[in-house]
Structures are given as structure tokens and as C-alpha cells.
Design a protein around this motif. Structure first.
Motif, PDB file in Angstrom:
ATOM      1  N   GLU A  49    -103.322  67.912  -2.945  1.00 61.70           N
ATOM      2  CA  GLU A  49    -102.229  67.880  -2.027  1.00 61.70           C
ATOM      3  C   GLU A  49    -102.668  68.592  -0.866  1.00 61.70           C
ATOM      4  O   GLU A  49    -102.236  68.088   0.298  1.00 61.70           O
ATOM      5  CB  GLU A  49    -101.131  68.488  -2.670  1.00 61.70           C
ATOM      6  CG  GLU A  49    -100.486  67.732  -3.608  1.00 61.70           C
ATOM      7  CD  GLU A  49     -99.331  68.385  -4.613  1.00 61.70           C
ATOM      8  OE1 GLU A  49     -98.379  67.718  -5.055  1.00 61.70           O
ATOM      9  OE2 GLU A  49     -99.373  69.866  -4.863  1.00 61.70           O
ATOM     10  N   GLY A  52    -103.981  66.121   1.626  1.00 61.57           N
ATOM     11  CA  GLY A  52    -103.191  64.942   2.050  1.00 61.57           C
ATOM     12  C   GLY A  52    -102.781  63.994   0.890  1.00 61.57           C
ATOM     13  O   GLY A  52    -101.803  62.873   1.127  1.00 61.57           O
ATOM     14  N   LYS A  54    -100.942  62.398  -2.081  1.00 61.29           N
ATOM     15  CA  LYS A  54     -99.435  62.458  -2.348  1.00 61.29           C
ATOM     16  C   LYS A  54     -99.312  61.835  -3.824  1.00 61.29           C
ATOM     17  O   LYS A  54     -99.820  60.928  -4.089  1.00 61.29           O
ATOM     18  CB  LYS A  54     -98.451  61.602  -1.421  1.00 61.29           C
ATOM     19  CG  LYS A  54     -98.353  62.331  -0.059  1.00 61.29           C
ATOM     20  CD  LYS A  54     -97.268  61.648   0.723  1.00 61.29           C
ATOM     21  CE  LYS A  54     -97.382  62.556   1.943  1.00 61.29           C
ATOM     22  NZ  LYS A  54     -97.820  61.989   3.061  1.00 61.29           N
ATOM     23  N   LYS A  55     -98.190  62.284  -4.723  1.00 63.51           N
ATOM     24  CA  LYS A  55     -98.087  61.968  -6.158  1.00 63.51           C
ATOM     25  C   LYS A  55     -97.403  60.478  -5.746  1.00 63.51           C
ATOM     26  O   LYS A  55     -96.324  60.489  -5.112  1.00 63.51           O
ATOM     27  CB  LYS A  55     -97.308  62.939  -6.853  1.00 63.51           C
ATOM     28  CG  LYS A  55     -97.988  64.099  -7.038  1.00 63.51           C
ATOM     29  CD  LYS A  55     -97.217  65.077  -7.878  1.00 63.51           C
ATOM     30  CE  LYS A  55     -97.657  66.551  -8.069  1.00 63.51           C
ATOM     31  NZ  LYS A  55     -96.886  67.347  -8.714  1.00 63.51           N
ATOM     32  N   GLU A  56     -97.628  59.559  -6.460  1.00 59.10           N
ATOM     33  CA  GLU A  56     -97.186  58.134  -6.424  1.00 59.10           C
ATOM     34  C   GLU A  56     -96.464  57.938  -7.799  1.00 59.10           C
ATOM     35  O   GLU A  56     -95.490  57.211  -7.641  1.00 59.10           O
ATOM     36  CB  GLU A  56     -98.304  57.131  -5.995  1.00 59.10           C
ATOM     37  CG  GLU A  56     -98.655  57.359  -4.432  1.00 59.10           C
ATOM     38  CD  GLU A  56     -99.393  56.057  -4.058  1.00 59.10           C
ATOM     39  OE1 GLU A  56     -99.870  55.208  -5.021  1.00 59.10           O
ATOM     40  OE2 GLU A  56     -99.302  55.699  -2.618  1.00 59.10           O
ATOM     41  N   TYR A  73    -100.581  62.166 -13.104  1.00 59.62           N
ATOM     42  CA  TYR A  73    -100.202  61.801 -11.972  1.00 59.62           C
ATOM     43  C   TYR A  73    -101.122  60.860 -11.321  1.00 59.62           C
ATOM     44  O   TYR A  73    -102.159  61.083 -11.334  1.00 59.62           O
ATOM     45  CB  TYR A  73     -99.973  62.945 -11.022  1.00 59.62           C
ATOM     46  CG  TYR A  73     -98.680  63.758 -11.304  1.00 59.62           C
ATOM     47  CD1 TYR A  73     -97.476  63.398 -10.864  1.00 59.62           C
ATOM     48  CD2 TYR A  73     -99.029  64.989 -11.705  1.00 59.62           C
ATOM     49  CE1 TYR A  73     -96.510  64.242 -11.322  1.00 59.62           C
ATOM     50  CE2 TYR A  73     -97.983  65.928 -12.360  1.00 59.62           C
ATOM     51  CZ  TYR A  73     -96.742  65.351 -12.044  1.00 59.62           C
ATOM     52  OH  TYR A  73     -95.781  66.319 -12.403  1.00 59.62           O
ATOM     53  N   MET A  75    -102.454  59.842  -7.700  1.00 55.99           N
ATOM     54  CA  MET A  75    -102.239  60.355  -6.255  1.00 55.99           C
ATOM     55  C   MET A  75    -102.887  59.382  -5.394  1.00 55.99           C
ATOM     56  O   MET A  75    -103.931  58.723  -5.762  1.00 55.99           O
ATOM     57  CB  MET A  75    -102.651  61.721  -6.240  1.00 55.99           C
ATOM     58  CG  MET A  75    -101.781  62.661  -7.061  1.00 55.99           C
ATOM     59  SD  MET A  75    -102.587  64.283  -7.217  1.00 55.99           S
ATOM     60  CE  MET A  75    -101.635  64.738  -5.491  1.00 55.99           C
ATOM     61  N   ILE A  77    -104.063  58.620  -0.974  1.00 58.19           N
ATOM     62  CA  ILE A  77    -104.031  58.957   0.362  1.00 58.19           C
ATOM     63  C   ILE A  77    -104.524  57.656   1.379  1.00 58.19           C
ATOM     64  O   ILE A  77    -105.667  57.148   0.826  1.00 58.19           O
ATOM     65  CB  ILE A  77    -104.989  60.169   0.943  1.00 58.19           C
ATOM     66  CG1 ILE A  77    -104.763  60.775   2.354  1.00 58.19           C
ATOM     67  CG2 ILE A  77    -106.321  60.054   0.550  1.00 58.19           C
ATOM     68  CD1 ILE A  77    -105.141  62.095   2.765  1.00 58.19           C
ATOM     69  N   GLU A  81    -102.968  58.400   6.842  1.00 60.34           N
ATOM     70  CA  GLU A  81    -102.770  59.659   6.598  1.00 60.34           C
ATOM     71  C   GLU A  81    -103.777  60.900   6.664  1.00 60.34           C
ATOM     72  O   GLU A  81    -103.511  61.858   7.125  1.00 60.34           O
ATOM     73  CB  GLU A  81    -101.990  59.734   5.084  1.00 60.34           C
ATOM     74  CG  GLU A  81    -100.615  58.730   4.947  1.00 60.34           C
ATOM     75  CD  GLU A  81    -100.494  58.702   3.583  1.00 60.34           C
ATOM     76  OE1 GLU A  81     -99.233  58.685   3.323  1.00 60.34           O
ATOM     77  OE2 GLU A  81    -101.261  58.560   2.570  1.00 60.34           O
ATOM     78  N   ARG A  85    -104.242  64.342   8.805  1.00 60.89           N
ATOM     79  CA  ARG A  85    -104.400  65.430   8.000  1.00 60.89           C
ATOM     80  C   ARG A  85    -105.800  66.019   8.289  1.00 60.89           C
ATOM     81  O   ARG A  85    -105.897  67.496   8.218  1.00 60.89           O
ATOM     82  CB  ARG A  85    -104.166  65.115   6.679  1.00 60.89           C
ATOM     83  CG  ARG A  85    -102.894  64.763   6.039  1.00 60.89           C
ATOM     84  CD  ARG A  85    -102.023  65.977   5.879  1.00 60.89           C
ATOM     85  NE  ARG A  85    -102.797  66.941   5.112  1.00 60.89           N
ATOM     86  CZ  ARG A  85    -102.239  68.170   4.701  1.00 60.89           C
ATOM     87  NH1 ARG A  85    -100.987  68.444   5.694  1.00 60.89           N
ATOM     88  NH2 ARG A  85    -102.712  69.152   4.223  1.00 60.89           N
TER      89      ARG A  85
END
Length: 90
Positions: A49, A52, A54-56, A73, A75, A77, A81, A85
Motif C-alpha cells: 500500500e 500505491g 490497492k486491495k481489489e 487479498y 492487490m 497498481i 497510478e 505515486r
């Protein structure tokens, strides 16, 4: 590679992850990078995280062990993004 406890928390994993993202997006021209991480791996999730990701998706009971079932999870990017970042976090 697993780092021994004396090397944890020094940003080594984050630096390696940033380089993997750079190679993926700049050299291989990927549009999105995804990964799976077990929910109990809080330090890895924090690292992902932090650059950058993100949990999807949350996937329950992906593996069974004598100690119980593990969930994970997914995740990701995207390149756009990451471009935003990389100047902030990296």
C-alpha cells in the motif's frame, strides 16, 4: 529470499518492490501489475500500500493448513497510478 530479523524494517523490501515496478512499467511496458498476499501478512500489505497498490479482491480460504484456512487479498497498481505515486513515495 527471507530477511532475518536484523534486516527487517530497513526499507529493503520497499526498494526492491519499487525497482520491480519500474522494470515492469518502463521496460516491459505493462499497464497493470497485480499480486496476491495472505491476509495475515500485515507488514507486506503495508509495504504494498505504501507504494500505491490497492486491495481489489478478498479471496476466502485459499489454502488449508493444520492451523486453519488462509485467505488472501488480490492487490494491483496501474501504470498511471504508479506514475503519480512514484514521485511521492519513492
Amino acid at each position: 529470499m527471507i530477511l532475518d530479523k536484523t534486516n527487517r524494517g530497513k526499507g529493503i523490501g520497499k526498494k526492491a518492490l519499487i525497482e520491480v515496478l519500474r522494470i515492469g512499467f518502463e521496460e516491459f511496458k505493462l499497464k497493470k501489475i497485480t499480486l496476491g498476499v495472505f491476509e495475515f501478512n500485515e507488514s507486506a500489505i503495508k509495504c504494498y500500500e505504501g507504494v500505491g497498490f490497492k486491495k481489489e479482491k478478498y479471496i476466502r480460504n485459499t489454502g488449508k493448513l493444520p492451523t486453519g484456512e488462509w485467505s488472501l487479498y488480490e492487490m494491483s497498481i496501474s501504470k498511471s497510478e504508479w506514475q503519480i505515486r512514484k514521485d511521492i513515495c519513492c
